[in-house]
Design an enzyme around this catalytic site. Structure first.
Site, PDB file in Angstrom:
ATOM      1  N   GLU A 169      20.020  -0.744  -6.465  1.00  0.00           N
ATOM      2  CA  GLU A 169      19.620  -0.371  -5.106  1.00  0.00           C
ATOM      3  C   GLU A 169      19.670   1.153  -4.932  1.00  0.00           C
ATOM      4  O   GLU A 169      20.756   1.731  -4.856  1.00  0.00           O
ATOM      5  CB  GLU A 169      20.533  -1.021  -4.074  1.00  0.00           C
ATOM      6  CG  GLU A 169      20.152  -0.662  -2.640  1.00  0.00           C
ATOM      7  CD  GLU A 169      21.106  -1.215  -1.598  1.00  0.00           C
ATOM      8  OE1 GLU A 169      20.761  -1.152  -0.392  1.00  0.00           O
ATOM      9  OE2 GLU A 169      22.192  -1.696  -1.976  1.00  0.00           O
ATOM     10  N   GLU A 221      19.853  -6.227   7.211  1.00  0.00           N
ATOM     11  CA  GLU A 221      21.129  -5.545   6.978  1.00  0.00           C
ATOM     12  C   GLU A 221      21.324  -4.514   8.081  1.00  0.00           C
ATOM     13  O   GLU A 221      21.173  -3.314   7.876  1.00  0.00           O
ATOM     14  CB  GLU A 221      21.174  -4.880   5.605  1.00  0.00           C
ATOM     15  CG  GLU A 221      22.585  -4.453   5.230  1.00  0.00           C
ATOM     16  CD  GLU A 221      22.635  -3.457   4.096  1.00  0.00           C
ATOM     17  OE1 GLU A 221      23.636  -3.465   3.362  1.00  0.00           O
ATOM     18  OE2 GLU A 221      21.700  -2.652   3.952  1.00  0.00           O
TER      19      GLU A 221
END
Length: 282
Positions: A146, A240
């Site tokens: 990520e 998120e």
């Protein structure tokens, strides 16, 4: 495309006391829950798997490396601890039937240097991740790198850099995990970065530029969904956003970004579902 949510929407640490979140996410009609692996001591794989099977919900996992697990550290003992931790995370993911583990798994988070990273940092990151990637391949788990913004890591800020690290690791289980919050800071184009990830994209964090309700800010959602449609993305995408107060202020959310978590979830899911339908990804 499968839609889910990160458990940090409600809790700061995963324990058996938060198992009811699995039921809550299932009741919301979402496809999966993202479970943090920050504290493996409170991660009861058997209990999680049983609850997932009872609800029919899927799960993915994620984490970040801290000072004592930094695989780019100058301290060999810290690097070894990081390697062991990453492999334990892969095992934990497989133990609950998960097929995806990702996050800031290549250097300390948050981390800064006195100078730009060198080839040594890249080599240490690759060497540290390679055993976990190899184990993941054996256990049927994919591992996603990520990229996050420059204020949180010095190493992987863009999709192109994630590809660079993937090439150094050179293991088939390695993949890419993108996050719109970080892309808003680091990428020139949401669309182009998503296309660059291509078939290696396994996870997408769906956040507004301020981590508020998706669709209320500056993120180029049409560019993102055009790219997702072009690559026929069938992987996971998780909201998120952090609104409800927890004792984990490492989310750096210092003000109220939506009236409450339920509002953010309801309106955010409706917005993303509409985009999925518009671009043929529902």
């Amino acid at each position: 495309m499968k839609l889910g949510i990160h458990a940090y929407a409600w809790c700061s640490q995963w324990t058996n006391d938060t198992l009811d979140l699995i039921d809550r996410v299932a009741d919301l009609g979402l496809d999966f829950i993202e479970i943090p692996l920050m504290c493996l001591d409170t991660f009861d794989a058997a209990a999680i798997k049983a609850r997932l099977e009872a609800t029919g919900l899927a799960a993915v996992t994620s984490t970040v490396l801290l000072a004592d697990t930094d695989i780019t550290s100058d301290d060999p003992a810290v690097r070894a601890a990081g390697q062991a931790y990453l492999q334990d995370c892969v095992r934990a993911t497989a133990a609950i039937g998960g097929t995806s583990f990702s996050g800031v798994i290549y250097s300390r988070h948050p981390g800064i240097l006195a100078q730009r990273p060198t080839a040594m940092h890249w080599s240490r990151a690759a060497d540290g991740l390679r055993p976990a990637a190899r184990l993941a391949g054996e256990l049927g788990v994919l591992v996603g790198i990520e990229p996050v913004n420059r204020y949180e890591t010095y190493l992987v800020n863009t999709c192109a850099q994630a590809r660079q690290l993937m090439a150094l690791i050179d293991e088939p289980a390695m993949r890419i995990h993108l996050d719109t919050y970080h892309m808003n800071i680091e990428e020139k184009s949401f669309h182009d970065a998503t296309l660059l990830a291509g078939d290696d994209l396994i996870h997408y964090h769906i956040c507004e530029n301020d981590r508020g309700i998706p669709g209320t800010g500056q993120v180029d959602w049409d560019g993102i969904f055009r790219a997702l449609a072009a690559i026929n993305y069938q992987g996971n995408a998780a909201l998120e956003s952090f609104v409800d107060n927890t004792d984990n202020m490492n989310t750096w959310v210092w003000r109220q970004l939506a009236p409450d978590g339920d509002t953010l979830l309801r309106e955010g899911v409706a917005f993303i579902r509409a985009k999925q339908k518009e671009y043929g990804l529902s």
